[in-house]
Every structure is written in C-alpha cells, then in structure tokens.
Motif scaffolding. Structure first.
Motif, PDB file in Angstrom:
ATOM      1  N   VAL A  18       0.840  -1.204   0.000  1.00 35.51           N
ATOM      2  CA  VAL A  18       0.000   0.000   0.000  1.00 35.51           C
ATOM      3  C   VAL A  18       0.876   1.256   0.000  1.00 35.51           C
ATOM      4  O   VAL A  18       0.539   2.247  -0.654  1.00 35.51           O
ATOM      5  CB  VAL A  18      -0.971  -0.018   1.207  1.00 35.51           C
ATOM      6  N   GLU A  19       1.990   1.218   0.708  1.00 34.71           N
ATOM      7  CA  GLU A  19       2.904   2.364   0.706  1.00 34.71           C
ATOM      8  C   GLU A  19       3.403   2.667  -0.703  1.00 34.71           C
ATOM      9  O   GLU A  19       3.558   3.825  -1.073  1.00 34.71           O
ATOM     10  CB  GLU A  19       4.111   2.094   1.611  1.00 34.71           C
ATOM     11  N   GLU A  20       3.623   1.626  -1.491  1.00 27.28           N
ATOM     12  CA  GLU A  20       4.164   1.801  -2.834  1.00 27.28           C
ATOM     13  C   GLU A  20       3.095   2.159  -3.874  1.00 27.28           C
ATOM     14  O   GLU A  20       3.336   2.985  -4.738  1.00 27.28           O
ATOM     15  CB  GLU A  20       4.881   0.521  -3.279  1.00 27.28           C
ATOM     16  N   ARG A  21       1.917   1.532  -3.810  1.00 26.55           N
ATOM     17  CA  ARG A  21       0.917   1.695  -4.877  1.00 26.55           C
ATOM     18  C   ARG A  21      -0.413   2.287  -4.405  1.00 26.55           C
ATOM     19  O   ARG A  21      -1.260   2.585  -5.230  1.00 26.55           O
ATOM     20  CB  ARG A  21       0.627   0.358  -5.542  1.00 26.55           C
ATOM     21  N   HIS A  22      -0.633   2.389  -3.110  1.00 24.14           N
ATOM     22  CA  HIS A  22      -1.871   2.899  -2.498  1.00 24.14           C
ATOM     23  C   HIS A  22      -3.047   1.942  -2.630  1.00 24.14           C
ATOM     24  O   HIS A  22      -3.814   1.799  -1.697  1.00 24.14           O
ATOM     25  CB  HIS A  22      -2.255   4.292  -3.017  1.00 24.14           C
ATOM     26  N   ASN A  23      -3.229   1.322  -3.776  1.00 26.70           N
ATOM     27  CA  ASN A  23      -4.310   0.354  -3.981  1.00 26.70           C
ATOM     28  C   ASN A  23      -3.757  -1.052  -3.808  1.00 26.70           C
ATOM     29  O   ASN A  23      -2.619  -1.337  -4.180  1.00 26.70           O
ATOM     30  CB  ASN A  23      -4.898   0.482  -5.386  1.00 26.70           C
ATOM     31  N   ASN A  75      -9.099  -9.660  10.972  1.00 24.07           N
ATOM     32  CA  ASN A  75      -8.535  -8.433  11.526  1.00 24.07           C
ATOM     33  C   ASN A  75      -7.472  -7.849  10.598  1.00 24.07           C
ATOM     34  O   ASN A  75      -7.412  -6.628  10.390  1.00 24.07           O
ATOM     35  CB  ASN A  75      -7.957  -8.701  12.915  1.00 24.07           C
ATOM     36  N   ALA A  76      -6.630  -8.693  10.012  1.00 21.98           N
ATOM     37  CA  ALA A  76      -5.615  -8.210   9.071  1.00 21.98           C
ATOM     38  C   ALA A  76      -6.269  -7.557   7.862  1.00 21.98           C
ATOM     39  O   ALA A  76      -5.799  -6.519   7.378  1.00 21.98           O
ATOM     40  CB  ALA A  76      -4.703  -9.359   8.630  1.00 21.98           C
ATOM     41  N   LEU A  77      -7.369  -8.125   7.372  1.00 19.43           N
ATOM     42  CA  LEU A  77      -8.088  -7.530   6.244  1.00 19.43           C
ATOM     43  C   LEU A  77      -8.649  -6.155   6.610  1.00 19.43           C
ATOM     44  O   LEU A  77      -8.523  -5.197   5.837  1.00 19.43           O
ATOM     45  CB  LEU A  77      -9.221  -8.450   5.784  1.00 19.43           C
ATOM     46  N   ILE A  78      -9.249  -6.051   7.786  1.00 19.73           N
ATOM     47  CA  ILE A  78      -9.807  -4.772   8.246  1.00 19.73           C
ATOM     48  C   ILE A  78      -8.695  -3.720   8.357  1.00 19.73           C
ATOM     49  O   ILE A  78      -8.847  -2.579   7.903  1.00 19.73           O
ATOM     50  CB  ILE A  78     -10.512  -4.941   9.612  1.00 19.73           C
ATOM     51  N   ARG A  79      -7.576  -4.101   8.953  1.00 18.68           N
ATOM     52  CA  ARG A  79      -6.457  -3.159   9.122  1.00 18.68           C
ATOM     53  C   ARG A  79      -5.866  -2.741   7.781  1.00 18.68           C
ATOM     54  O   ARG A  79      -5.508  -1.576   7.590  1.00 18.68           O
ATOM     55  CB  ARG A  79      -5.393  -3.776  10.020  1.00 18.68           C
ATOM     56  N   LEU A  80      -5.768  -3.664   6.826  1.00 20.43           N
ATOM     57  CA  LEU A  80      -5.244  -3.319   5.503  1.00 20.43           C
ATOM     58  C   LEU A  80      -6.204  -2.398   4.750  1.00 20.43           C
ATOM     59  O   LEU A  80      -5.764  -1.494   4.037  1.00 20.43           O
ATOM     60  CB  LEU A  80      -4.974  -4.579   4.678  1.00 20.43           C
ATOM     61  N   ARG A  81      -7.491  -2.612   4.927  1.00 18.82           N
ATOM     62  CA  ARG A  81      -8.470  -1.716   4.303  1.00 18.82           C
ATOM     63  C   ARG A  81      -8.284  -0.294   4.817  1.00 18.82           C
ATOM     64  O   ARG A  81      -8.249   0.663   4.043  1.00 18.82           O
ATOM     65  CB  ARG A  81      -9.884  -2.200   4.601  1.00 18.82           C
ATOM     66  N   ARG A  82      -8.149  -0.161   6.125  1.00 18.87           N
ATOM     67  CA  ARG A  82      -7.940   1.166   6.716  1.00 18.87           C
ATOM     68  C   ARG A  82      -6.624   1.787   6.216  1.00 18.87           C
ATOM     69  O   ARG A  82      -6.568   2.952   5.872  1.00 18.87           O
ATOM     70  CB  ARG A  82      -7.955   1.079   8.238  1.00 18.87           C
ATOM     71  N   ARG A  83      -5.598   0.981   6.141  1.00 23.65           N
ATOM     72  CA  ARG A  83      -4.293   1.460   5.676  1.00 23.65           C
ATOM     73  C   ARG A  83      -4.377   1.960   4.233  1.00 23.65           C
ATOM     74  O   ARG A  83      -3.818   3.003   3.888  1.00 23.65           O
ATOM     75  CB  ARG A  83      -3.275   0.326   5.795  1.00 23.65           C
ATOM     76  N   ALA A  84      -5.087   1.221   3.376  1.00 27.27           N
ATOM     77  CA  ALA A  84      -5.256   1.637   1.980  1.00 27.27           C
ATOM     78  C   ALA A  84      -6.040   2.939   1.899  1.00 27.27           C
ATOM     79  O   ALA A  84      -5.674   3.844   1.132  1.00 27.27           O
ATOM     80  CB  ALA A  84      -5.951   0.536   1.173  1.00 27.27           C
ATOM     81  N   GLU A 139      -6.267   5.290   4.173  1.00 28.13           N
ATOM     82  CA  GLU A 139      -5.410   6.369   4.676  1.00 28.13           C
ATOM     83  C   GLU A 139      -4.398   6.814   3.628  1.00 28.13           C
ATOM     84  O   GLU A 139      -3.990   7.965   3.607  1.00 28.13           O
ATOM     85  CB  GLU A 139      -4.693   5.931   5.953  1.00 28.13           C
ATOM     86  N   ALA A 140      -4.011   5.894   2.736  1.00 25.76           N
ATOM     87  CA  ALA A 140      -3.050   6.205   1.672  1.00 25.76           C
ATOM     88  C   ALA A 140      -3.750   6.780   0.442  1.00 25.76           C
ATOM     89  O   ALA A 140      -3.101   7.079  -0.558  1.00 25.76           O
ATOM     90  CB  ALA A 140      -2.274   4.949   1.284  1.00 25.76           C
ATOM     91  N   GLY A 141      -5.073   6.922   0.504  1.00 20.52           N
ATOM     92  CA  GLY A 141      -5.814   7.439  -0.636  1.00 20.52           C
ATOM     93  C   GLY A 141      -6.170   6.383  -1.655  1.00 20.52           C
ATOM     94  O   GLY A 141      -6.537   6.692  -2.787  1.00 20.52           O
ATOM     95  N   GLY A 142      -6.056   5.122  -1.271  1.00 18.78           N
ATOM     96  CA  GLY A 142      -6.350   4.023  -2.181  1.00 18.78           C
ATOM     97  C   GLY A 142      -7.500   3.180  -1.674  1.00 18.78           C
ATOM     98  O   GLY A 142      -8.302   3.624  -0.853  1.00 18.78           O
ATOM     99  N   ARG A 143      -7.557   1.965  -2.183  1.00 19.77           N
ATOM    100  CA  ARG A 143      -8.597   1.046  -1.747  1.00 19.77           C
ATOM    101  C   ARG A 143      -8.089  -0.386  -1.793  1.00 19.77           C
ATOM    102  O   ARG A 143      -7.114  -0.703  -2.463  1.00 19.77           O
ATOM    103  CB  ARG A 143      -9.860   1.204  -2.570  1.00 19.77           C
ATOM    104  N   LEU A 144      -8.792  -1.226  -1.062  1.00 21.64           N
ATOM    105  CA  LEU A 144      -8.506  -2.654  -1.009  1.00 21.64           C
ATOM    106  C   LEU A 144      -9.659  -3.382  -1.679  1.00 21.64           C
ATOM    107  O   LEU A 144     -10.823  -3.132  -1.355  1.00 21.64           O
ATOM    108  CB  LEU A 144      -8.372  -3.118   0.445  1.00 21.64           C
TER     109      LEU A 144
END
Length: 121
Positions: free
Chosen positions: A42-47, A64-73, A75-80
């Motif tokens: 996500v840091e590299e591509r945002h999506n 929980n990992a899926l939920i956290r990755l969704r939030r991270r994406a 926050e980076a302006g992307g999506r999961l």
C-alpha cells in the motif's frame, strides 16, 4: 490440520494496484505476514488487490488483518479489493456486516478493472 499460507506478489509493472495472491489458511500464524506485506504494498501503490481464490480458511486474526489493511489503503488514498474470496470468507464478511466495507469481485481480472476505474464518489 492447518494449511500454511503462501503469499506471492503478482503485480504487473503498469498496474495501479499491488496484487498479492494467497493460498492456504489465513490464520493467527499467517495474518502478521499478510498485514506486513500488504502494508508495504500500500505504501508503494496505495491500492491493493488480494487474490483470495486459493485461501482455504480465514479466522478472526485473518479477518482483523483484512480490516487493518483496508484502513491502511484508505489512509493512503487508495482502496482494497478482494478478488475471488472463497465462500467461507464471504460468509464471514456477511455475518460480521463487513461485506459493505470490502469491494469483492469474482475474478482477479475483474478486481484489476475495478481498481483501474475511477473511484465512486
């Protein structure tokens, strides 16, 4: 018996999203690695697209990992986007009410097209 998780990146050079394909169990043992690799992507591509077609099981740690990755994406302006989630994961999302949080597609190609399309709203 648990099936060890394998995670491999299958991102094309010109893709708008990082693509991680997983196989095996998304459980307490695998969730930290998924989160770490997904957060880096996500840091590299945002999506981020997660190809779940070969996932055989998902427990609360994986969820929980899926939920956290969704939030991270986000926050980076992307999506999961979840590609080809197995029925067990679809049921888990529905039972938790989280199906509204995760765009899902039946195939990896559909997920790639979804990320390439402009975001709604």
């Amino acid at each position: 018996m648990s099936s060890p998780m394998e995670i491999r990146e299958i991102t094309g050079e010109h893709e708008k999203a990082a693509v991680l394909a997983m196989s095996g169990d998304l459980d307490l043992l695998a969730a930290p690695e998924l989160y770490q690799r997904g957060a880096h992507a996500v840091e590299e591509r945002h999506n981020l697209i997660l190809d779940l077609s070969a996932v055989t099981f998902c427990d609360s740690s994986g969820f929980n990992a899926l939920i956290r990755l969704r939030r991270r994406a986000e926050e980076a302006g992307g999506r999961l986007v979840l590609a080809a989630p197995p029925e067990q994961v679809v049921r888990l999302l529905a039972l938790s009410g989280a199906q509204v949080l995760f765009p899902t597609t039946e195939t990896l190609d559909e997920a790639r097209a979804r990320v390439a399309a402009p975001s709604p709203g």
